[in-house]
Design a protein around this motif. Sequence first.
Motif, PDB file in Angstrom:
ATOM      1  N   THR A 185       0.827  -1.212   0.000  1.00 12.36           N
ATOM      2  CA  THR A 185       0.000   0.000   0.000  1.00 12.36           C
ATOM      3  C   THR A 185       0.860   1.261   0.000  1.00 12.36           C
ATOM      4  N   GLY A 186       2.171   1.093   0.135  1.00  5.00           N
ATOM      5  CA  GLY A 186       3.071   2.245   0.159  1.00  5.00           C
ATOM      6  C   GLY A 186       3.493   2.638   1.550  1.00  5.00           C
ATOM      7  N   LYS A 187       3.316   1.749   2.521  1.00  5.44           N
ATOM      8  CA  LYS A 187       3.655   2.068   3.916  1.00  5.44           C
ATOM      9  C   LYS A 187       5.097   2.532   4.078  1.00  5.44           C
ATOM     10  N   ASP A 188       6.034   1.806   3.480  1.00  3.20           N
ATOM     11  CA  ASP A 188       7.446   2.161   3.658  1.00  3.20           C
ATOM     12  C   ASP A 188       7.752   3.552   3.104  1.00  3.20           C
ATOM     13  N   THR A 189       7.222   3.857   1.935  1.00  4.03           N
ATOM     14  CA  THR A 189       7.443   5.173   1.327  1.00  4.03           C
ATOM     15  C   THR A 189       6.819   6.267   2.182  1.00  4.03           C
ATOM     16  N   ILE A 190       5.584   6.055   2.603  1.00  2.86           N
ATOM     17  CA  ILE A 190       4.895   7.038   3.446  1.00  2.86           C
ATOM     18  C   ILE A 190       5.618   7.198   4.776  1.00  2.86           C
ATOM     19  N   PHE A 191       6.040   6.094   5.357  1.00  2.00           N
ATOM     20  CA  PHE A 191       6.782   6.117   6.611  1.00  2.00           C
ATOM     21  C   PHE A 191       8.019   7.009   6.487  1.00  2.00           C
ATOM     22  N   LYS A 192       8.790   6.801   5.437  1.00  2.00           N
ATOM     23  CA  LYS A 192      10.019   7.583   5.240  1.00  2.00           C
ATOM     24  C   LYS A 192       9.720   9.065   5.055  1.00  2.00           C
ATOM     25  N   CYS A 193       8.688   9.375   4.277  1.00  2.00           N
ATOM     26  CA  CYS A 193       8.328  10.787   4.039  1.00  2.00           C
ATOM     27  C   CYS A 193       7.861  11.470   5.316  1.00  2.00           C
ATOM     28  N   ILE A 194       7.056  10.788   6.097  1.00  2.00           N
ATOM     29  CA  ILE A 194       6.555  11.373   7.348  1.00  2.00           C
ATOM     30  C   ILE A 194       7.698  11.551   8.337  1.00  2.00           C
ATOM     31  N   LEU A 195       8.578  10.581   8.389  1.00  2.00           N
ATOM     32  CA  LEU A 195       9.725  10.668   9.295  1.00  2.00           C
ATOM     33  C   LEU A 195      10.633  11.840   8.940  1.00  2.00           C
ATOM     34  N   GLU A 196      10.735  12.177   7.656  1.00  2.00           N
ATOM     35  CA  GLU A 196      11.571  13.293   7.204  1.00  2.00           C
ATOM     36  C   GLU A 196      10.953  14.661   7.514  1.00  2.00           C
ATOM     37  N   ASP A 197       9.663  14.699   7.848  1.00  2.00           N
ATOM     38  CA  ASP A 197       8.988  15.962   8.171  1.00  2.00           C
ATOM     39  C   ASP A 197       9.439  16.403   9.565  1.00  2.00           C
ATOM     40  N   GLU A 198      10.371  17.319   9.607  1.00  2.00           N
ATOM     41  CA  GLU A 198      10.971  17.740  10.876  1.00  2.00           C
ATOM     42  C   GLU A 198       9.980  18.430  11.811  1.00  2.00           C
ATOM     43  N   SER A 199       8.881  18.963  11.268  1.00  3.92           N
ATOM     44  CA  SER A 199       7.900  19.624  12.122  1.00  3.92           C
ATOM     45  C   SER A 199       7.193  18.636  13.049  1.00  3.92           C
ATOM     46  N   LEU A 200       7.203  17.344  12.695  1.00  2.00           N
ATOM     47  CA  LEU A 200       6.540  16.329  13.523  1.00  2.00           C
ATOM     48  C   LEU A 200       7.435  15.818  14.655  1.00  2.00           C
ATOM     49  N   LYS A 201       8.751  15.913  14.473  1.00  2.00           N
ATOM     50  CA  LYS A 201       9.722  15.475  15.484  1.00  2.00           C
ATOM     51  C   LYS A 201       9.464  14.033  15.944  1.00  2.00           C
ATOM     52  N   LEU A 202       9.243  13.166  14.969  1.00  2.00           N
ATOM     53  CA  LEU A 202       8.971  11.762  15.285  1.00  2.00           C
ATOM     54  C   LEU A 202      10.252  10.945  15.318  1.00  2.00           C
ATOM     55  N   GLN A 203      10.305  10.034  16.262  1.00  2.00           N
ATOM     56  CA  GLN A 203      11.389   9.060  16.368  1.00  2.00           C
ATOM     57  C   GLN A 203      10.874   7.730  15.820  1.00  2.00           C
ATOM     58  N   THR A 204      11.767   6.817  15.534  1.00  2.00           N
ATOM     59  CA  THR A 204      11.346   5.503  15.043  1.00  2.00           C
ATOM     60  C   THR A 204      11.421   4.445  16.136  1.00  2.00           C
ATOM     61  N   ILE A 205      10.588   3.459  15.984  1.00  2.00           N
ATOM     62  CA  ILE A 205      10.654   2.237  16.784  1.00  2.00           C
ATOM     63  C   ILE A 205      10.945   1.139  15.773  1.00  2.00           C
ATOM     64  N   VAL A 206      12.054   0.508  15.904  1.00  2.00           N
ATOM     65  CA  VAL A 206      12.426  -0.532  14.950  1.00  2.00           C
ATOM     66  C   VAL A 206      11.948  -1.879  15.491  1.00  2.00           C
ATOM     67  N   PRO A 207      11.037  -2.541  14.766  1.00  4.47           N
ATOM     68  CA  PRO A 207      10.574  -3.857  15.206  1.00  4.47           C
ATOM     69  C   PRO A 207      11.603  -4.934  14.877  1.00  4.47           C
ATOM     70  N   TYR A 208      11.318  -6.133  15.315  1.00  4.03           N
ATOM     71  CA  TYR A 208      12.194  -7.286  15.112  1.00  4.03           C
ATOM     72  C   TYR A 208      11.489  -8.291  14.206  1.00  4.03           C
ATOM     73  N   THR A 209      12.281  -9.096  13.507  1.00  2.00           N
ATOM     74  CA  THR A 209      11.711 -10.189  12.720  1.00  2.00           C
ATOM     75  C   THR A 209      12.711 -11.338  12.621  1.00  2.00           C
ATOM     76  N   THR A 210      12.148 -12.529  12.410  1.00  2.00           N
ATOM     77  CA  THR A 210      12.989 -13.705  12.164  1.00  2.00           C
ATOM     78  C   THR A 210      13.036 -14.053  10.675  1.00  2.00           C
ATOM     79  N   ARG A 211      12.346 -13.264   9.828  1.00  2.00           N
ATOM     80  CA  ARG A 211      12.375 -13.565   8.397  1.00  2.00           C
ATOM     81  C   ARG A 211      13.721 -13.130   7.813  1.00  2.00           C
TER      82      ARG A 211
END
Length: 195
Positions: A13-39
């Motif tokens: 659905t474009g989650k990764d692209t949207i995630f990156k764009c929103i994270l780059e918006d400095e006005s939001l001051k968002l941090q990331t939470i990196v999940p884990y996977t065994t894949r």
Amino acid sequence: MGKIICLMGKSSTGKDTIFKCILEDESLKLQTIVPYTTRPIRVGERNGAEYFFTDEAGYQALKEQGKIVEAREYHTFHGLWRYFTVDDGQIEADKDYIMISTPEAFGHLQDFYGKDRVCPVLIELDDGVRLQRALNREKQQEHPKYEEMCRRFLADSADFAEEKMQEAGIEKASRFVNDDLDECIRQIVAYIKAN
């Protein structure tokens, strides 16, 4: 108390692209939470960026330590794959975060951190467009896993069923159609700022 934005959507659905764009918006001051996977790691992914990649023994060790906040398991054509969030010190109470999640994980995160702290953002897109995007992405892999792509596509129908969205409290106001990327991002940013 800071917020945790859970960005959700069916595969491609474009989650990764949207995630990156929103994270780059400095006005939001968002941090990331990196999940884990065994894949297995995919071409273009980096350990510690999209996910922390581990194995079943690593998952079991974290579980024994009581550090698993939420976990999902998928029986794929390539074996058991787990995706999970770990209480590993990434989240501070006074900061705002964004992470890619699922409706099931969203519910567990609300249970762990509090409903007032965890906010949903659901990305939606026509299934035909999603399927074509998934096929195009899989073709780029060194060893395409078409069976797994199809399994994920079909599993999304159950994981994102309307009843589950309602049970999780994911309302229309937190849903965004990604048929125009820039407009979709603009709407999500406005929603995040309002919440």
